[in-house]
Write a protein that holds these residues in place. Structure first.
Motif, PDB file in Angstrom:
ATOM      1  N   MET A   1       0.829  -1.189   0.000  1.00 42.27           N
ATOM      2  CA  MET A   1       0.000   0.000   0.000  1.00 42.27           C
ATOM      3  C   MET A   1       0.871   1.250   0.000  1.00 42.27           C
ATOM      4  N   GLN A   2       0.540   2.185  -0.873  1.00 44.19           N
ATOM      5  CA  GLN A   2       1.282   3.438  -1.001  1.00 44.19           C
ATOM      6  C   GLN A   2       1.027   4.331   0.210  1.00 44.19           C
ATOM      7  N   LYS A   3       2.087   4.883   0.767  1.00 42.77           N
ATOM      8  CA  LYS A   3       1.932   5.823   1.881  1.00 42.77           C
ATOM      9  C   LYS A   3       1.474   7.174   1.353  1.00 42.77           C
ATOM     10  N   THR A   4       0.675   7.857   2.166  1.00 46.30           N
ATOM     11  CA  THR A   4       0.206   9.192   1.792  1.00 46.30           C
ATOM     12  C   THR A   4       1.298  10.220   2.060  1.00 46.30           C
ATOM     13  N   LEU A   5       1.132  11.400   1.494  1.00 48.09           N
ATOM     14  CA  LEU A   5       2.077  12.482   1.733  1.00 48.09           C
ATOM     15  C   LEU A   5       2.149  12.809   3.223  1.00 48.09           C
ATOM     16  N   LYS A   6       0.993  12.804   3.897  1.00 46.51           N
ATOM     17  CA  LYS A   6       0.994  13.086   5.342  1.00 46.51           C
ATOM     18  C   LYS A   6       1.781  12.025   6.099  1.00 46.51           C
ATOM     19  N   GLN A   7       1.675  10.767   5.707  1.00 43.02           N
ATOM     20  CA  GLN A   7       2.422   9.701   6.379  1.00 43.02           C
ATOM     21  C   GLN A   7       3.921   9.832   6.113  1.00 43.02           C
ATOM     22  N   LEU A   8       4.285  10.128   4.881  1.00 45.75           N
ATOM     23  CA  LEU A   8       5.701  10.308   4.548  1.00 45.75           C
ATOM     24  C   LEU A   8       6.294  11.502   5.293  1.00 45.75           C
ATOM     25  N   PHE A   9       5.546  12.603   5.323  1.00 44.50           N
ATOM     26  CA  PHE A   9       5.993  13.801   6.037  1.00 44.50           C
ATOM     27  C   PHE A   9       6.176  13.495   7.521  1.00 44.50           C
ATOM     28  N   GLY A  10       5.181  12.839   8.108  1.00 41.75           N
ATOM     29  CA  GLY A  10       5.236  12.517   9.533  1.00 41.75           C
ATOM     30  C   GLY A  10       6.421  11.640   9.889  1.00 41.75           C
ATOM     31  N   ALA A  11       6.687  10.647   9.051  1.00 40.45           N
ATOM     32  CA  ALA A  11       7.823   9.753   9.294  1.00 40.45           C
ATOM     33  C   ALA A  11       9.138  10.527   9.202  1.00 40.45           C
ATOM     34  N   ARG A  12       9.236  11.449   8.245  1.00 37.92           N
ATOM     35  CA  ARG A  12      10.450  12.257   8.088  1.00 37.92           C
ATOM     36  C   ARG A  12      10.637  13.179   9.288  1.00 37.92           C
ATOM     37  N   MET A  13       9.533  13.791   9.743  1.00 40.76           N
ATOM     38  CA  MET A  13       9.606  14.663  10.908  1.00 40.76           C
ATOM     39  C   MET A  13      10.072  13.879  12.135  1.00 40.76           C
ATOM     40  N   ALA A  14       9.533  12.692  12.333  1.00 43.93           N
ATOM     41  CA  ALA A  14       9.922  11.858  13.473  1.00 43.93           C
ATOM     42  C   ALA A  14      11.389  11.470  13.374  1.00 43.93           C
ATOM     43  N   GLU A  15      11.835  11.140  12.159  1.00 43.90           N
ATOM     44  CA  GLU A  15      13.242  10.772  11.946  1.00 43.90           C
ATOM     45  C   GLU A  15      14.169  11.927  12.332  1.00 43.90           C
ATOM     46  N   LEU A  16      13.848  13.123  11.877  1.00 47.45           N
ATOM     47  CA  LEU A  16      14.674  14.293  12.187  1.00 47.45           C
ATOM     48  C   LEU A  16      14.632  14.621  13.681  1.00 47.45           C
ATOM     49  N   ARG A  17      13.467  14.492  14.279  1.00 49.19           N
ATOM     50  CA  ARG A  17      13.320  14.762  15.719  1.00 49.19           C
ATOM     51  C   ARG A  17      14.176  13.793  16.529  1.00 49.19           C
ATOM     52  N   ARG A  18      14.074  12.500  16.216  1.00 49.45           N
ATOM     53  CA  ARG A  18      14.856  11.488  16.950  1.00 49.45           C
ATOM     54  C   ARG A  18      16.355  11.691  16.743  1.00 49.45           C
ATOM     55  N   ALA A  19      16.758  12.079  15.540  1.00 50.38           N
ATOM     56  CA  ALA A  19      18.183  12.305  15.247  1.00 50.38           C
ATOM     57  C   ALA A  19      18.760  13.425  16.106  1.00 50.38           C
ATOM     58  N   ARG A  20      17.890  14.305  16.567  1.00 49.45           N
ATOM     59  CA  ARG A  20      18.329  15.399  17.434  1.00 49.45           C
ATOM     60  C   ARG A  20      18.125  15.090  18.908  1.00 49.45           C
ATOM     61  N   GLY A  21      17.758  13.859  19.207  1.00 48.64           N
ATOM     62  CA  GLY A  21      17.596  13.426  20.591  1.00 48.64           C
ATOM     63  C   GLY A  21      16.414  14.063  21.291  1.00 48.64           C
ATOM     64  N   MET A  22      15.421  14.443  20.527  1.00 54.12           N
ATOM     65  CA  MET A  22      14.249  15.114  21.101  1.00 54.12           C
ATOM     66  C   MET A  22      13.095  14.141  21.234  1.00 54.12           C
ATOM     67  N   SER A  23      12.315  14.308  22.290  1.00 53.45           N
ATOM     68  CA  SER A  23      11.079  13.555  22.447  1.00 53.45           C
ATOM     69  C   SER A  23       9.945  14.337  21.765  1.00 53.45           C
ATOM     70  N   GLN A  24       8.815  13.679  21.596  1.00 53.01           N
ATOM     71  CA  GLN A  24       7.651  14.393  21.073  1.00 53.01           C
ATOM     72  C   GLN A  24       7.281  15.542  22.003  1.00 53.01           C
ATOM     73  N   GLU A  25       7.408  15.309  23.304  1.00 57.45           N
ATOM     74  CA  GLU A  25       7.098  16.358  24.284  1.00 57.45           C
ATOM     75  C   GLU A  25       8.044  17.548  24.133  1.00 57.45           C
ATOM     76  N   ASP A  26       9.336  17.271  23.941  1.00 57.27           N
ATOM     77  CA  ASP A  26      10.312  18.353  23.737  1.00 57.27           C
ATOM     78  C   ASP A  26       9.906  19.214  22.537  1.00 57.27           C
ATOM     79  N   LEU A  27       9.617  18.542  21.427  1.00 57.34           N
ATOM     80  CA  LEU A  27       9.265  19.263  20.209  1.00 57.34           C
ATOM     81  C   LEU A  27       7.971  20.046  20.404  1.00 57.34           C
ATOM     82  N   ALA A  28       6.985  19.420  21.015  1.00 56.36           N
ATOM     83  CA  ALA A  28       5.708  20.097  21.259  1.00 56.36           C
ATOM     84  C   ALA A  28       5.911  21.362  22.102  1.00 56.36           C
TER      85      ALA A  28
END
Length: 71
Positions: free
Chosen positions: A1-28
């Motif tokens: 199944m093809q991922k949507t643009l929102k899913q691809l964007f979200g995965a990229r955002m999570a990847e960049l956030r984790r690479a910087r050692g940030m939690s979702q709470e930190d980013l929020a």
């Protein structure tokens, strides 16, 4: 199944956030949004508004276009 643009964007955002050692709470906290908002974006449930997209890029230290560089 093809991922949507929102899913691809979200995965990229999570990847960049984790690479910087940030939690979702930190980013929020830095963006002034709820953890639920960050979670929904990363899971591809919602896409960010343009002003939030700019804030995400600035907070993660990337150009906005880099948020759309999917692997």
């Amino acid at each position: 199944m093809q991922k949507t643009l929102k899913q691809l964007f979200g995965a990229r955002m999570a990847e960049l956030r984790r690479a910087r050692g940030m939690s979702q709470e930190d980013l929020a906290d830095l963006l002034g949004v709820s953890v639920e908002t960050v979670s929904h974006i990363e899971r591809g449930i919602h896409g960010p508004r343009f002003d939030l997209l700019e804030g995400i890029a600035r907070t993660l230290g990337v150009e906005p276009r880099e948020l759309f560089e999917f692997r």
